[in-house]
Design a protein around this motif. Structure first.
Motif, PDB file in Angstrom:
ATOM      1  N   UNK A   3      40.721  31.212  70.746  1.00 57.61           N
ATOM      2  CA  UNK A   3      41.034  31.885  69.370  1.00 57.61           C
ATOM      3  C   UNK A   3      41.997  30.892  68.418  1.00 57.61           C
ATOM      4  N   UNK A   4      41.264  30.714  67.357  1.00 58.14           N
ATOM      5  CA  UNK A   4      42.010  29.898  66.189  1.00 58.14           C
ATOM      6  C   UNK A   4      43.463  30.427  65.590  1.00 58.14           C
ATOM      7  N   UNK A   5      44.204  29.607  65.176  1.00 62.27           N
ATOM      8  CA  UNK A   5      45.365  29.886  64.575  1.00 62.27           C
ATOM      9  C   UNK A   5      46.391  30.614  65.617  1.00 62.27           C
ATOM     10  N   UNK A   6      46.586  30.146  66.534  1.00 65.37           N
ATOM     11  CA  UNK A   6      47.412  30.758  67.514  1.00 65.37           C
ATOM     12  C   UNK A   6      47.908  29.922  68.587  1.00 65.37           C
ATOM     13  N   UNK A  22      42.367  25.371  65.172  1.00 64.64           N
ATOM     14  CA  UNK A  22      41.075  25.749  65.422  1.00 64.64           C
ATOM     15  C   UNK A  22      40.704  26.151  66.694  1.00 64.64           C
ATOM     16  N   UNK A  23      41.459  26.026  67.373  1.00 63.09           N
ATOM     17  CA  UNK A  23      41.154  26.527  69.068  1.00 63.09           C
ATOM     18  C   UNK A  23      40.421  25.517  69.743  1.00 63.09           C
TER      19      UNK A  23
END
Length: 101
Positions: A3-6, A22-23
């Motif tokens: 999952x992006x942004x994590x 971007x994951x």
């Protein structure tokens, strides 16, 4: 892909990959040195947040010494020092020491 942004807490407990915004996974051993330096600075700027995520992921308020927890008095955590002891950061530092690989 993740999952992006994590920020993924598990990433800091291992020494093989970095997961970008971007994951996508990047093998540390083949990351360009300028990218390694950027990742280190990114992480250092978020040391408290990363510690909290890692502790939460472990289901505790504080991490044990085996997990890179505090070496000093309870509640007096040096978050940068903790971060630098994580497997991820040690691997990133080793990568900088071996620029030809």
């Amino acid at each position: 892909m993740h999952e992006p942004n994590r920020l993924w807490p598990w990433v800091f407990a291992q020494h093989q990959v970095w997961v970008d915004v971007h994951g996508a996974e990047h093998k540390i051993e083949s990351m360009p040195l300028d990218y390694v330096e950027n990742v280190i600075q990114f992480c250092r700027g978020r040391a408290v947040r990363i510690y909290v995520l890692a502790a939460d992921d472990a289901g505790r308020e504080e991490l044990s010494d085996e997990e890179g927890g505090d070496q000093g008095a309870p509640g007096l955590i040096d978050f940068i020092d903790w971060l630098e002891r994580t497997p991820l950061m040690r691997a990133l530092r080793r990568r900088l020491d071996r620029p030809t690989r």
